[in-house]
Enzyme design. Structure first.
Site, PDB file in Angstrom:
ATOM      1  N   GLU A  12       0.841  -1.206   0.000  1.00  0.00           N
ATOM      2  CA  GLU A  12       0.000   0.000   0.000  1.00  0.00           C
ATOM      3  C   GLU A  12       0.878   1.259   0.000  1.00  0.00           C
ATOM      4  OE1 GLU A  12      -3.619  -1.842   2.782  1.00  0.00           O
ATOM      5  OE2 GLU A  12      -2.023  -0.676   3.705  1.00  0.00           O
ATOM      6  N   ASP A 200     -12.415  -5.322  -1.460  1.00  0.00           N
ATOM      7  CA  ASP A 200     -13.347  -6.464  -1.423  1.00  0.00           C
ATOM      8  C   ASP A 200     -14.711  -5.984  -0.961  1.00  0.00           C
ATOM      9  OD1 ASP A 200     -11.348  -6.489   1.057  1.00  0.00           O
ATOM     10  OD2 ASP A 200     -13.343  -7.042   1.782  1.00  0.00           O
TER      11      ASP A 200
HETATM   12  N1  SAH Z   1      -3.982 -11.248   4.024  1.00  0.00           N
HETATM   13  C1  SAH Z   1      -3.241 -10.126   3.559  1.00  0.00           C
HETATM   14  C2  SAH Z   1      -3.485  -8.887   4.351  1.00  0.00           C
HETATM   15  C3  SAH Z   1      -4.684  -8.898   5.179  1.00  0.00           C
HETATM   16  S1  SAH Z   1      -5.911  -7.953   4.532  1.00  0.00           S
HETATM   17  C4  SAH Z   1      -1.775 -10.454   3.518  1.00  0.00           C
HETATM   18  O1  SAH Z   1      -1.432 -11.581   3.809  1.00  0.00           O
HETATM   19  O2  SAH Z   1      -0.966  -9.607   3.144  1.00  0.00           O
HETATM   20  C5  SAH Z   1      -6.207  -6.849   5.766  1.00  0.00           C
HETATM   21  C6  SAH Z   1      -5.652  -5.478   5.491  1.00  0.00           C
HETATM   22  O3  SAH Z   1      -6.441  -4.820   4.521  1.00  0.00           O
HETATM   23  C7  SAH Z   1      -5.764  -4.663   6.756  1.00  0.00           C
HETATM   24  O4  SAH Z   1      -4.691  -3.754   6.842  1.00  0.00           O
HETATM   25  C8  SAH Z   1      -7.139  -3.972   6.626  1.00  0.00           C
HETATM   26  O5  SAH Z   1      -7.121  -2.638   7.111  1.00  0.00           O
HETATM   27  C9  SAH Z   1      -7.453  -4.006   5.130  1.00  0.00           C
HETATM   28  N2  SAH Z   1      -8.729  -4.644   4.728  1.00  0.00           N
HETATM   29  C10 SAH Z   1      -9.096  -4.783   3.424  1.00  0.00           C
HETATM   30  N3  SAH Z   1     -10.318  -5.379   3.342  1.00  0.00           N
HETATM   31  C11 SAH Z   1     -10.730  -5.644   4.606  1.00  0.00           C
HETATM   32  C12 SAH Z   1     -11.914  -6.254   5.162  1.00  0.00           C
HETATM   33  N4  SAH Z   1     -12.906  -6.740   4.397  1.00  0.00           N
HETATM   34  N5  SAH Z   1     -11.997  -6.363   6.501  1.00  0.00           N
HETATM   35  C13 SAH Z   1     -10.996  -5.903   7.302  1.00  0.00           C
HETATM   36  N6  SAH Z   1      -9.875  -5.323   6.820  1.00  0.00           N
HETATM   37  C14 SAH Z   1      -9.706  -5.175   5.496  1.00  0.00           C
END
Ligand code: SAH
Length: 238
Positions: A12, A200
């Site tokens: 990001e 998402d």
């Molecule tokens: N699994 C990924 C990262 C996790 S996603 C990896 O392995 O790199 C979660 C990150 O994206 C967090 O920083 C959060 O703030 C954001 N995010 C995006 N969509 C989200 C959702 N539906 N619920 C919670 N956080 C979300």
């Protein structure tokens, strides 16, 4: 104005560092053990600084969630003494509230926690957060950003209890850092806002962990463009 941007994931932050031409700053000696990383830059009349969570020393994975966000914001506030703190990152959006992949929200109203439940008078209210968000609606409308309520929790999935809380505040953006960032910003007397780009759709047919990676590139590009636009607009006198 001094602006501190707080971001969780390397993917990001990378385009923001590049597009704003930010330069790395050494972590102060007292913070040597923490994995957070600092950058500094100047955009027009504003100092623009960045703190990124860095990687978990145990797993090598990007640190996400509220505990890392708290430490990052504290380090960034101590290092840069910002007037404004911006939590920038990705989020889940809601189809029922017009959310769509790549849409970027500018936080509005207040930022809440949806996963902290403490049914004791006083503590319940504290647990829910509800930290104030500064009014940048004019900047937002010049950039074409959607105003959105942001809600924070430490899980990517959605429990029935969390969902109930999210509906109570009609949240547009479900993510994992903003409320923690807002709390620390408030302690340091700084204003707070958030920019969140949808990876998402929480109430859509696909699990977030699949959609997240499919859309991460598009969402982070949109996010970077809008973070850059936002800090540029702050320098524009109206
Ligand atoms: N699994 C990924 C990262 C996790 S996603 C990896 O392995 O790199 C979660 C990150 O994206 C967090 O920083 C959060 O703030 C954001 N995010 C995006 N969509 C989200 C959702 N539906 N619920 C919670 N956080 C979300």
């Amino acid at each position: 104005m001094r602006v501190l941007i707080v971001m969780a994931m390397h993917a990001e932050a990378e385009p923001v560092v590049r597009e704003l031409g930010l330069k790395p700053v050494e972590t102060p000696p007292w913070a040597a053990p923490v994995p957070m990383r600092l950058w500094r830059g100047q955009i027009g009349a504003n100092e623009v600084d960045l703190v990124v969570n860095g990687q978990d020393p145990e797993t090598g994975l990007d640190l996400i969630g509220t505990q890392a966000a708290t430490a990052s914001t504290m380090l960034g506030c101590e290092a840069f003494k910002p007037d404004l703190v911006v939590s920038a990152g990705t989020c889940g959006g809601f189809a029922k509230r017009d959310g769509s992949i790549g849409k970027v929200y500018l936080a509005t109203d207040r930022v809440w926690y949806h996963d902290r439940r403490v049914p004791i008078p006083g503590f319940e209210q504290m647990a829910r957060g509800g930290y104030p968000v500064a009014d940048f609606s004019e900047v937002g409308s010049r950039l074409g950003l959607e105003p959105g309520v942001v809600s924070t929790g430490d899980s990517l999935d959605l429990s029935a209890e969390d969902s109930e809380r999210i509906e109570e505040v009609d949240a547009h953006a479900k993510e994992m850092e903003a409320a923690a960032v807002a709390w620390v910003a408030g302690l340091f007397g700084a204003q707070f806002t958030a920019l969140k780009s949808v990876t998402d759709i929480v109430d859509g047919p696909h699990p977030p962990e699949e959609e997240f990676f499919e859309n991460l590139k598009q969402a982070t590009e949109n996010l970077a463009a809008n973070v850059v636009g936002f800090v540029n607009e702050l320098g524009v006198r109206t």
